[in-house]
Write a protein that holds these residues in place. Structure first.
Motif, mmCIF file in Angstrom:
data_model
loop_
_atom_site.group_PDB
_atom_site.id
_atom_site.type_symbol
_atom_site.label_atom_id
_atom_site.label_comp_id
_atom_site.label_asym_id
_atom_site.label_seq_id
_atom_site.Cartn_x
_atom_site.Cartn_y
_atom_site.Cartn_z
ATOM 1 N N HIS A 274 0.865 -1.177 0.000
ATOM 2 C CA HIS A 274 0.000 0.000 0.000
ATOM 3 C C HIS A 274 0.904 1.230 0.000
ATOM 4 C CE1 HIS A 274 -3.811 -1.917 1.926
ATOM 5 N NE2 HIS A 274 -3.148 -2.817 1.246
ATOM 6 N N CYS A 275 0.585 2.190 -0.853
ATOM 7 C CA CYS A 275 1.373 3.422 -0.889
ATOM 8 C C CYS A 275 0.491 4.610 -0.569
ATOM 9 C CB CYS A 275 1.959 3.671 -2.270
ATOM 10 S SG CYS A 275 3.077 2.422 -2.825
ATOM 11 N N GLN A 276 0.954 5.395 0.393
ATOM 12 C CA GLN A 276 0.275 6.651 0.693
ATOM 13 C C GLN A 276 1.072 7.757 0.039
ATOM 14 O OE1 GLN A 276 0.437 6.476 4.971
ATOM 15 N NE2 GLN A 276 -1.395 5.198 5.097
ATOM 16 N N VAL A 277 0.448 8.430 -0.907
ATOM 17 C CA VAL A 277 1.181 9.416 -1.710
ATOM 18 C C VAL A 277 0.654 10.825 -1.443
ATOM 19 C CG1 VAL A 277 1.755 10.162 -4.051
ATOM 20 C CG2 VAL A 277 1.576 7.714 -3.521
ATOM 21 N N THR A 278 1.593 11.723 -1.207
ATOM 22 C CA THR A 278 1.252 13.139 -1.070
ATOM 23 C C THR A 278 1.847 13.896 -2.254
ATOM 24 O OG1 THR A 278 1.439 12.878 1.320
ATOM 25 C CG2 THR A 278 1.371 15.136 0.481
ATOM 26 N N LEU A 279 1.047 14.740 -2.873
ATOM 27 C CA LEU A 279 1.546 15.538 -4.003
ATOM 28 C C LEU A 279 1.882 16.948 -3.537
ATOM 29 C CD1 LEU A 279 -0.635 14.719 -7.121
ATOM 30 C CD2 LEU A 279 1.212 13.435 -6.082
ATOM 31 N N GLU A 280 2.704 17.590 -4.327
ATOM 32 C CA GLU A 280 2.915 19.025 -4.137
ATOM 33 C C GLU A 280 1.557 19.695 -4.328
ATOM 34 O OE1 GLU A 280 6.006 19.886 -3.575
ATOM 35 O OE2 GLU A 280 7.325 18.467 -4.614
ATOM 36 N N LYS A 281 1.196 20.518 -3.378
ATOM 37 C CA LYS A 281 -0.168 21.041 -3.378
ATOM 38 C C LYS A 281 -0.400 22.256 -4.279
ATOM 39 C CE LYS A 281 -2.798 18.385 -0.978
ATOM 40 N NZ LYS A 281 -2.474 18.017 0.378
ATOM 41 N N GLN A 282 0.690 22.762 -4.832
ATOM 42 C CA GLN A 282 0.600 24.039 -5.539
ATOM 43 C C GLN A 282 -0.557 24.145 -6.545
ATOM 44 O OE1 GLN A 282 3.195 22.409 -4.878
ATOM 45 N NE2 GLN A 282 4.543 23.738 -3.706
ATOM 46 N N ASN A 283 -0.624 23.198 -7.441
ATOM 47 C CA ASN A 283 -1.678 23.360 -8.445
ATOM 48 C C ASN A 283 -2.367 22.044 -8.786
ATOM 49 O OD1 ASN A 283 -0.230 21.970 -10.512
ATOM 50 N ND2 ASN A 283 1.053 23.778 -10.685
ATOM 51 N N ARG A 284 -3.558 22.181 -9.242
ATOM 52 C CA ARG A 284 -4.429 21.055 -9.562
ATOM 53 C C ARG A 284 -3.933 20.237 -10.749
ATOM 54 N NH1 ARG A 284 -8.281 18.113 -7.031
ATOM 55 N NH2 ARG A 284 -7.686 18.919 -5.009
ATOM 56 N N SER A 285 -3.170 20.835 -11.621
ATOM 57 C CA SER A 285 -2.746 20.109 -12.825
ATOM 58 C C SER A 285 -1.811 18.969 -12.441
ATOM 59 C CB SER A 285 -2.077 21.046 -13.825
ATOM 60 O OG SER A 285 -0.710 21.213 -13.506
ATOM 61 N N ASN A 286 -1.132 19.120 -11.290
ATOM 62 C CA ASN A 286 -0.345 18.011 -10.751
ATOM 63 C C ASN A 286 -1.181 16.753 -10.655
ATOM 64 O OD1 ASN A 286 1.843 19.614 -10.368
ATOM 65 N ND2 ASN A 286 1.614 19.811 -8.144
ATOM 66 N N PHE A 287 -2.414 16.930 -10.208
ATOM 67 C CA PHE A 287 -3.246 15.780 -9.915
ATOM 68 C C PHE A 287 -3.557 14.966 -11.161
ATOM 69 C CE2 PHE A 287 -4.683 16.040 -5.419
ATOM 70 C CZ PHE A 287 -3.909 17.140 -5.047
ATOM 71 N N SER A 288 -3.970 15.629 -12.221
ATOM 72 C CA SER A 288 -4.342 14.847 -13.401
ATOM 73 C C SER A 288 -3.118 14.258 -14.074
ATOM 74 C CB SER A 288 -5.167 15.689 -14.371
ATOM 75 O OG SER A 288 -4.406 16.768 -14.822
ATOM 76 N N GLU A 289 -2.002 14.941 -13.959
ATOM 77 C CA GLU A 289 -0.753 14.413 -14.500
ATOM 78 C C GLU A 289 -0.368 13.131 -13.753
ATOM 79 O OE1 GLU A 289 2.284 17.463 -14.433
ATOM 80 O OE2 GLU A 289 3.850 15.931 -14.519
ATOM 81 N N PHE A 290 -0.468 13.202 -12.438
ATOM 82 C CA PHE A 290 -0.180 12.027 -11.607
ATOM 83 C C PHE A 290 -1.128 10.880 -11.928
ATOM 84 C CE2 PHE A 290 -1.120 9.599 -7.737
ATOM 85 C CZ PHE A 290 0.150 9.120 -7.434
#
Lengths: 156, 156
Positions: free
Chosen positions: A72-88
């Motif tokens: 199981h992986c708990q992943v935190t993204l850089e919160k700066q912008n939403r485009s990070n999310f869809s890229e991830f």
DNA sequence: AAAAGCCAACGAATTAAATTCGCTGGCCAT
DNA sequence: ATGGCCAGCGAATTTAATTCGTTGGCTTTT
């Protein structure tokens, strides 16, 4: 064949049967729901067409296939912008090792389920594919020590 | 039919096909792996008999079935004795709302996946079934906000 | 209240798929 | 080199899925 808005008790019964074992013959199912072949067949086809049944799959035995490790992986993204999310998310969808990925509430962003052969193989995935994604800020890995229960059957 | 110890490339190809869609006809599969019907049939039966394929199931659309909520639960048990664990596991196996349960390394003991209609329904499960288990010391609930990826297909 | 239209279930007929089985050729071991 | 074994093969058979025209009950409409 029009979309039926609500399912009756027989439809639910059929879904329960099929989500547990999709290899039952229509004759089998017909007997279990007390209908004859053709209406049973019609109902199944309608449930498929209307999207209540998404797909039929074979469930493989990962341990026999040399895929003994689940992480199981708990992943935190850089919160700066939403485009990070869809890229991830796009990258995750393309990794066959990741069998599930959920955006969750809480202290981190995504919860992943990863399948690997062993610790080395997992580490390779982690180092070369997951940790290098540009938007990833932090990852915690929890190793699955025992698989108590795994089912695809929904509580109907 | 003796148990085959190692799978060849054709077996793997067949498994890949079946884990993605178990409704392909044998004729279809035979064409994809460049064999005729009977050896393809034999191989599939052997893969089933030997347990490489555990089962065939229909995957339902939970959102269409009014099961819109998925929750992750991190459960910690009272650590005093091991018998707590099997007692807990036994209960979990009997809850249809729990679709997966893993014993994990880390700060807590078990990671559960729970399916419910909505928050109220989940709360009922939480209060009446999960939190009341005698060995449970602590539970954290993480709500799934988006299901990015869910597959039953293993990385072969 | 009667008639019309609709929907779900039905059974028989047809089509398609799964399964069985005896045969063949290549490969490995003796 | 030869015998035995295994995997693949094609035809025949069995079983299941699918199609289709019919019926009966229910609801809606007048």
């Amino acid at each position: 064949m029009a979309i039926k808005l609500s399912l009756d008790a027989l439809d639910i019964k059929i879904l329960k049967i099929l989500q547990n074992n999709s290899q039952h013959t229509i004759k089998d199912i017909a007997e279990q729901v007390n209908l004859s072949l053709s209406p049973t067949h019609d109902r199944i086809k309608r449930l498929e067409m209307d999207g209540f049944i998404k797909e039929y799959v074979g469930i493989l035995n990962r341990k026999k296939l040399n895929l003994g490790l689940m992480v199981h992986c708990q992943v935190t993204l850089e919160k700066q912008n939403r485009s990070n999310f869809s890229e991830f998310e796009q990258s995750i969808k393309e990794f066959p090792e990741v069998i599930s990925c959920h955006l969750v509430s809480g202290n981190f962003d995504y919860y992943l389920n990863v399948i690997s052969e062993d610790v080395e193989s997992y580490n390779r995935f982690y180092q070369e594919k997951l940790a290098v994604l540009p938007s990833v800020a932090h990852i915690s890995s929890l190793f699955v020590m025992d698989e108590i229960k795994t089912t695809t059957s929904l509580p109907l």
